[in-house]
Design a protein around this motif. Structure first.
Motif, PDB file in Angstrom:
ATOM      1  N   ASN A   1       0.835  -1.210   0.191  1.00  0.00           N
ATOM      2  CA  ASN A   1      -0.018  -0.096  -0.008  1.00  0.00           C
ATOM      3  C   ASN A   1       0.871   1.200   0.129  1.00  0.00           C
ATOM      4  N   GLN A   2       1.964   1.169   0.751  1.00  0.00           N
ATOM      5  CA  GLN A   2       2.690   2.372   0.724  1.00  0.00           C
ATOM      6  C   GLN A   2       4.104   2.592   0.312  1.00  0.00           C
ATOM      7  N   GLY A   3       4.692   1.430  -0.053  1.00  0.00           N
ATOM      8  CA  GLY A   3       6.078   1.429  -0.714  1.00  0.00           C
ATOM      9  C   GLY A   3       6.777   1.270   0.331  1.00  0.00           C
ATOM     10  N   ASP A   4       8.249   1.427   0.302  1.00  0.00           N
ATOM     11  CA  ASP A   4       9.206   1.090   1.022  1.00  0.00           C
ATOM     12  C   ASP A   4       8.956   1.789   2.733  1.00  0.00           C
ATOM     13  N   ILE A   5       9.157   0.821   3.702  1.00  0.00           N
ATOM     14  CA  ILE A   5       8.619   0.899   4.979  1.00  0.00           C
ATOM     15  C   ILE A   5       9.779   1.573   5.765  1.00  0.00           C
ATOM     16  N   PRO A   6       9.802   2.682   6.068  1.00  0.00           N
ATOM     17  CA  PRO A   6      11.079   3.422   6.903  1.00  0.00           C
ATOM     18  C   PRO A   6      11.236   2.320   8.179  1.00  0.00           C
ATOM     19  N   ILE A   7      12.465   2.086   8.431  1.00  0.00           N
ATOM     20  CA  ILE A   7      13.064   1.444   9.607  1.00  0.00           C
ATOM     21  C   ILE A   7      14.259   2.229  10.287  1.00  0.00           C
ATOM     22  N   TYR A   8      14.292   2.212  11.688  1.00  0.00           N
ATOM     23  CA  TYR A   8      15.200   2.872  12.250  1.00  0.00           C
ATOM     24  C   TYR A   8      15.806   2.103  13.242  1.00  0.00           C
ATOM     25  N   ALA A   9      17.169   2.140  13.179  1.00  0.00           N
ATOM     26  CA  ALA A   9      18.075   0.947  14.240  1.00  0.00           C
ATOM     27  C   ALA A   9      19.459   1.422  14.063  1.00  0.00           C
ATOM     28  N   HIS A  10      19.974   0.829  15.234  1.00  0.00           N
ATOM     29  CA  HIS A  10      21.466   1.074  15.347  1.00  0.00           C
ATOM     30  C   HIS A  10      22.281   0.311  13.955  1.00  0.00           C
ATOM     31  N   GLN A  11      23.141   0.870  13.340  1.00  0.00           N
ATOM     32  CA  GLN A  11      23.811   0.189  12.210  1.00  0.00           C
ATOM     33  C   GLN A  11      24.242  -1.191  12.296  1.00  0.00           C
ATOM     34  N   ARG A  12      24.452  -1.627  13.429  1.00  0.00           N
ATOM     35  CA  ARG A  12      24.651  -3.081  13.781  1.00  0.00           C
ATOM     36  C   ARG A  12      23.417  -3.916  13.411  1.00  0.00           C
ATOM     37  N   VAL A  13      22.264  -3.187  13.910  1.00  0.00           N
ATOM     38  CA  VAL A  13      21.125  -3.931  13.798  1.00  0.00           C
ATOM     39  C   VAL A  13      20.602  -4.121  12.389  1.00  0.00           C
ATOM     40  N   LEU A  14      20.856  -2.974  11.776  1.00  0.00           N
ATOM     41  CA  LEU A  14      20.555  -3.003  10.286  1.00  0.00           C
ATOM     42  C   LEU A  14      21.214  -3.997   9.543  1.00  0.00           C
ATOM     43  N   ASP A  15      22.703  -4.181   9.789  1.00  0.00           N
ATOM     44  CA  ASP A  15      23.439  -5.197   9.128  1.00  0.00           C
ATOM     45  C   ASP A  15      22.766  -6.508   9.334  1.00  0.00           C
ATOM     46  N   THR A  16      22.506  -6.648  10.730  1.00  0.00           N
ATOM     47  CA  THR A  16      21.769  -8.248  11.043  1.00  0.00           C
ATOM     48  C   THR A  16      20.656  -8.485  10.148  1.00  0.00           C
ATOM     49  N   LEU A  17      19.689  -7.405  10.136  1.00  0.00           N
ATOM     50  CA  LEU A  17      18.526  -7.309   9.462  1.00  0.00           C
ATOM     51  C   LEU A  17      18.896  -7.922   8.153  1.00  0.00           C
ATOM     52  N   ARG A  18      19.960  -7.158   7.407  1.00  0.00           N
ATOM     53  CA  ARG A  18      20.234  -7.497   6.092  1.00  0.00           C
ATOM     54  C   ARG A  18      20.794  -8.640   5.847  1.00  0.00           C
ATOM     55  N   ASN A  19      21.346  -9.318   6.846  1.00  0.00           N
ATOM     56  CA  ASN A  19      21.739 -10.849   6.782  1.00  0.00           C
ATOM     57  C   ASN A  19      20.509 -11.752   6.936  1.00  0.00           C
ATOM     58  N   ARG A  20      19.709 -11.305   7.762  1.00  0.00           N
ATOM     59  CA  ARG A  20      18.496 -12.188   7.840  1.00  0.00           C
ATOM     60  C   ARG A  20      17.495 -11.993   6.858  1.00  0.00           C
ATOM     61  N   PHE A  21      17.322 -10.903   6.197  1.00  0.00           N
ATOM     62  CA  PHE A  21      16.262 -10.688   5.337  1.00  0.00           C
ATOM     63  C   PHE A  21      17.007 -10.242   4.297  1.00  0.00           C
ATOM     64  N   GLU A  22      17.772 -10.858   3.725  1.00  0.00           N
ATOM     65  CA  GLU A  22      18.599 -10.445   2.488  1.00  0.00           C
ATOM     66  C   GLU A  22      17.673  -9.819   1.298  1.00  0.00           C
ATOM     67  N   TYR A  23      16.792 -10.571   1.125  1.00  0.00           N
ATOM     68  CA  TYR A  23      15.675 -10.453  -0.173  1.00  0.00           C
ATOM     69  C   TYR A  23      14.867  -9.172   0.230  1.00  0.00           C
ATOM     70  N   VAL A  24      14.829  -8.724   1.297  1.00  0.00           N
ATOM     71  CA  VAL A  24      14.119  -7.430   1.575  1.00  0.00           C
ATOM     72  C   VAL A  24      14.895  -6.247   1.236  1.00  0.00           C
ATOM     73  N   PHE A  25      16.371  -6.459   1.387  1.00  0.00           N
ATOM     74  CA  PHE A  25      17.307  -5.156   1.123  1.00  0.00           C
ATOM     75  C   PHE A  25      17.653  -5.181  -0.154  1.00  0.00           C
ATOM     76  N   VAL A  26      17.740  -6.226  -0.964  1.00  0.00           N
ATOM     77  CA  VAL A  26      18.499  -6.330  -2.411  1.00  0.00           C
ATOM     78  C   VAL A  26      17.721  -5.131  -3.210  1.00  0.00           C
ATOM     79  N   THR A  27      18.462  -4.461  -4.040  1.00  0.00           N
ATOM     80  CA  THR A  27      18.216  -3.334  -4.924  1.00  0.00           C
ATOM     81  C   THR A  27      17.774  -3.683  -6.301  1.00  0.00           C
ATOM     82  N   GLU A  28      18.790  -4.496  -6.731  1.00  0.00           N
ATOM     83  CA  GLU A  28      18.635  -5.195  -8.079  1.00  0.00           C
ATOM     84  C   GLU A  28      17.803  -6.675  -8.195  1.00  0.00           C
ATOM     85  N   ASP A  29      17.074  -6.714  -9.336  1.00  0.00           N
ATOM     86  CA  ASP A  29      16.532  -8.206  -9.512  1.00  0.00           C
ATOM     87  C   ASP A  29      15.615  -8.555  -8.301  1.00  0.00           C
TER      88      ASP A  29
END
Ligand code: ZN
Ligand code: ZN
Length: 253
Positions: A92-120
């Motif tokens: 409904n809204q497009g990309d959802i803003p998330i706010y976290a410590h850089q370390r937490v964002l890195d962990t989220l990127r590892n766990r939910f890699e498909y959420v963070f990819v920008t290509e394909d």
């Protein structure tokens, strides 16, 4: 400002799967606790603090149809595992803003890699817009949020002060300079796991001592284990201005 306690349970929730503990068998709805999370609303803004494995159910129960963002306290699974379920909001809204410590964002990127990819990107995968929280105030809608730096054994955790309201969870230790940032809050939410001490969480006694340092008008306890006891009985033993939170409790500040 309106705050809804979406979940007030510790990592396994209450009841615990397969448990015959009397609190897990309790029929009192206040003894049923989903994983810890809160909805904070003011003006037309709606933010969620943490996005655990019960996020979908919490959004449905509270009829939430729009969120302006998610604040993460830290990377433990009971606080992040529901991230995939932002999909209906993303559609409904497009990309959802998330706010976290850089370390937490890195962990989220590892766990939910498909959420963070920008290509394909796989069709149907949700998307987020990352915002790094450092230990300095940041804007959320029309409000300045003050991060509160705390520790959960070795893990750094952010609590958040939004004007007269402060929300802290998974705290075991906090420096006095961070406690000073909480002075003057009307309502303080803080974790209290159980009566027995724990390596990474305040127990009841530590939470009460912390509340007595901050001196809010009212305090609510969250991230509660079944070992704390029955809601009704524990509440009767608490000091006057301290309450056990329970799922779907709403407060106005
Ligand atoms: Zn937790
Ligand atoms: Zn934790």
């Amino acid at each position: 400002m309106k705050v809804t306690f979406l979940g007030t349970g510790t990592s396994q929730g209450i009841p615990v799967i397969g448990s015959n503990h009397p609190v897990c068998l309790s029929l009192d709805p206040k003894d049923k606790r989903l994983r810890v999370s809160a909805l904070v609303e003011w003006n037309d803004y709606t933010y969620v603090i943490d996005c655990g494995p019960d996020f979908r159910q919490q959004m449905l129960t509270n009829n939430v149809s729009k969120i302006d963002g998610i604040l993460f306290t830290h990377e433990h699974s009971d606080h992040v595992a529901g991230l995939d379920d932002i999909r209906p909001f993303f559609f409904n809204q497009g990309d959802i803003p998330i706010y976290a410590h850089q370390r937490v964002l890195d962990t989220l990127r590892n766990r939910f890699e498909y959420v963070f990819v920008t290509e394909d990107k796989y069709p149907g995968a949700p998307g987020v817009k990352e915002h790094v929280i450092e230990n300095t105030p940041f804007k959320l809608g029309d409000l300045d949020v003050v991060p509160i730096n705390t520790f959960h054994n070795r893990v750094q955790v952010f609590g958040f002060r939004l004007n007269q309201f402060a929300y802290l969870t998974d705290v075991k230790t906090i420096e006095d300079s961070e406690i000073d940032k909480l002075k003057g809050v009307k309502v303080l939410v803080v974790n209290a796991l159980r009566e027995k001490p724990h390596h990474s969480h305040f127990n009841l006694e530590e939470a009460i001592a912390f509340i007595q340092k901050v001196k809010p008008q009212k305090a609510y306890l969250t991230h509660i284990s079944h070992y704390m006891g029955f809601h009704e009985e524990v509440q009767q033993r608490l000091p006057d201005n301290i309450y056990l939170a329970y799922d779907n409790l709403q407060i106005t500040i």
